[in-house]
Design a protein around this motif. Structure first.
Motif, mmCIF file in Angstrom:
data_model
loop_
_atom_site.group_PDB
_atom_site.id
_atom_site.type_symbol
_atom_site.label_atom_id
_atom_site.label_comp_id
_atom_site.label_asym_id
_atom_site.label_seq_id
_atom_site.Cartn_x
_atom_site.Cartn_y
_atom_site.Cartn_z
ATOM 1 N N MET A 61 0.827 -1.203 0.000
ATOM 2 C CA MET A 61 0.000 0.000 0.000
ATOM 3 C C MET A 61 0.867 1.260 0.000
ATOM 4 O O MET A 61 0.546 2.250 -0.657
ATOM 5 C CB MET A 61 -0.934 -0.029 1.208
ATOM 6 N N ALA A 62 1.988 1.209 0.723
ATOM 7 C CA ALA A 62 2.922 2.334 0.722
ATOM 8 C C ALA A 62 3.534 2.527 -0.660
ATOM 9 O O ALA A 62 3.776 3.654 -1.100
ATOM 10 C CB ALA A 62 4.016 2.103 1.768
ATOM 11 N N SER A 63 3.762 1.427 -1.352
ATOM 12 C CA SER A 63 4.314 1.496 -2.708
ATOM 13 C C SER A 63 3.338 2.176 -3.662
ATOM 14 O O SER A 63 3.737 3.006 -4.486
ATOM 15 C CB SER A 63 4.642 0.090 -3.198
ATOM 16 N N VAL A 64 2.065 1.820 -3.546
ATOM 17 C CA VAL A 64 1.033 2.474 -4.363
ATOM 18 C C VAL A 64 1.002 3.966 -4.054
ATOM 19 O O VAL A 64 0.942 4.813 -4.959
ATOM 20 C CB VAL A 64 -0.342 1.828 -4.116
ATOM 21 N N GLU A 65 1.058 4.299 -2.769
ATOM 22 C CA GLU A 65 1.065 5.708 -2.367
ATOM 23 C C GLU A 65 2.295 6.434 -2.916
ATOM 24 O O GLU A 65 2.208 7.572 -3.373
ATOM 25 C CB GLU A 65 1.040 5.802 -0.838
ATOM 26 N N SER A 66 3.445 5.764 -2.919
ATOM 27 C CA SER A 66 4.686 6.371 -3.391
ATOM 28 C C SER A 66 4.600 6.739 -4.864
ATOM 29 O O SER A 66 4.979 7.850 -5.256
ATOM 30 C CB SER A 66 5.857 5.406 -3.160
ATOM 31 N N TYR A 67 4.137 5.835 -5.694
ATOM 32 C CA TYR A 67 4.107 6.164 -7.125
ATOM 33 C C TYR A 67 3.046 7.214 -7.422
ATOM 34 O O TYR A 67 3.202 8.027 -8.346
ATOM 35 C CB TYR A 67 3.955 4.905 -7.978
ATOM 36 N N ARG A 68 1.963 7.242 -6.645
ATOM 37 C CA ARG A 68 0.927 8.257 -6.866
ATOM 38 C C ARG A 68 1.402 9.653 -6.461
ATOM 39 O O ARG A 68 1.116 10.638 -7.139
ATOM 40 C CB ARG A 68 -0.337 7.890 -6.084
ATOM 41 N N CYS A 69 2.144 9.729 -5.346
ATOM 42 C CA CYS A 69 2.600 11.046 -4.875
ATOM 43 C C CYS A 69 4.021 11.372 -5.341
ATOM 44 O O CYS A 69 4.513 12.473 -5.107
ATOM 45 C CB CYS A 69 2.520 11.132 -3.353
ATOM 46 N N ARG A 70 4.691 10.396 -5.988
ATOM 47 C CA ARG A 70 6.046 10.568 -6.517
ATOM 48 C C ARG A 70 7.033 10.948 -5.430
ATOM 49 O O ARG A 70 7.893 11.817 -5.609
ATOM 50 C CB ARG A 70 6.065 11.595 -7.650
ATOM 51 N N ASN A 71 6.923 10.287 -4.308
ATOM 52 C CA ASN A 71 7.788 10.552 -3.172
ATOM 53 C C ASN A 71 8.141 9.263 -2.451
ATOM 54 O O ASN A 71 7.449 8.243 -2.600
ATOM 55 C CB ASN A 71 7.097 11.481 -2.163
ATOM 56 N N VAL A 72 9.196 9.332 -1.648
ATOM 57 C CA VAL A 72 9.517 8.236 -0.742
ATOM 58 C C VAL A 72 8.447 8.179 0.339
ATOM 59 O O VAL A 72 8.009 9.211 0.855
ATOM 60 C CB VAL A 72 10.900 8.455 -0.093
#
Length: 328
Positions: A296-307
């Motif tokens: 889920m954090a990975s999905v959030e990362s690519y959506r927000c383009r951040n670590v």
């Protein structure tokens, strides 16, 4: 004799039914599914009881069950199983959100029941051999583990992207091989043929600046499933499908002896043995929760383009933002 049952008789559920029927010291005591015709056919085939209501099956006194239903139903079914005092294996992912995963884990702990999550690649003989080699020091200090899980799109996957569907396998395997949980994730992903992401490259940080890299997609015509472990004394190459491990060190290129076996049989053997008190579970509820949280954090990362940093056992920002749906 351990009395076991299977809740959910879809494609994966039928594999559980078959495997349980072949395990020594185990009685396949029941099958439950809402599809009456399927239940009748399978109960005749495997000479067991069939139920269209899993709660009726639980009343017969099961020692353990596999829950192989759509992920959105995991929490409700798991809590019913736990209330019946029955040990449980929940297919991956453990739940469709972190809050539900926590409720399942807490309820099982309160009842002192075994809770396993079906991260089947932990039981792949190639992974088991690589883990053994790492623990023996054969490769020295491990600094990087990478995986590649690519292949054509399966049209049955509609409600989730490639990260939650198959990338979660490798998130879990890298954590397992390191014997450590992810602290940060950065992901680049996109979509070409799917409504969710269908290709992703994930970079995972572990304690001690150890790295994990997961490459996955639904775009590649050729199916590939492999992993690489880099250490200070050698490099290990593993193939999930071929169940093969090759080691390159300073002097030799050598193939490890791997005893090939169906991973599901290994998984259910571990689960049933743990229910009998013979061993510990190799994939716990907490392990399943972590794999879900990182995905889920990975999905959030690519959506927000951040670590995205994982805060530990509780990650409120992810809990509030996502409610995933996965078809098992």
């Amino acid at each position: 004799m351990l009395k076991v049952g299977v809740i959910g008789a879809g494609a994966m559920g039928q594999n559980h039914i078959r495997a349980y029927s072949q395990l020594p010291g185990v009685e396949l005591a029941g099958i439950a599914d809402v599809d009456k015709k399927r239940v009748e056919e399978l109960s005749r085939q495997y000479n067991t009881q069939g139920f269209t209501d899993y709660k009726e099956m639980l009343k017969t006194g099961m020692d353990a069950v596999s829950i192989v239903v759509p992920t959105t139903l995991h929490k409700s079914v798991a809590l019913d199983v736990i209330a019946a005092g029955t040990n449980l294996l929940v297919e991956k992912p453990i739940a469709n959100n972190i809050e539900s995963a926590d409720q399942i884990i807490d309820a099982a702990k309160k009842q002192d029941l075994k809770l396993m999550v079906g991260h089947i690649e932990r039981f792949n003989p190639a992974v088991m051999k690589m883990k053994e080699l790492i623990m023996s020091g054969e490769l020295g200090k491990i600094v990087s583990i990478s995986t590649r899980r690519v292949g054509p799109y399966n049209p049955r996957i509609r409600d989730v992207g490639v990260i939650l569907d198959i990338g979660v396998h490798d998130i879990d395997i890298i954590s397992y091989l390191y014997d450590s949980y992810v602290s940060e994730v950065y992901t680049i992903a996109g979509k070409e043929i799917h409504s969710f992401e269908d290709h992703a490259s994930m970079i995972l940080r572990f304690d001690g600046d150890k790295a994990g890299v997961v490459e996955t997609n639904w775009l590649t015509p050729h199916k590939t499933r492999n992993f690489t472990v880099i250490g200070t004394e050698g490099v290990g190459y593993g193939d999930y499908m071929e169940q093969k491990v090759v080691i390159h060190d300073k002097e030799w290129i050598k193939e490890a002896k791997v005893e090939k076996k169906e991973p599901l049989m290994n998984e259910l053997q571990n689960f049933t043995d743990a229910c009998k008190g013979k061993c510990d579970l190799l994939a716990t509820g907490e392990d399943g929760r972590h794999a879900l949280e990182v995905a889920m954090a990975s999905v959030e990362s690519y959506r927000c383009r951040n670590v995205v940093k994982l805060l530990g056992s509780y990650t409120p920002n992810l809990r509030e933002k996502h409610d995933i749906k996965v078809v098992v």
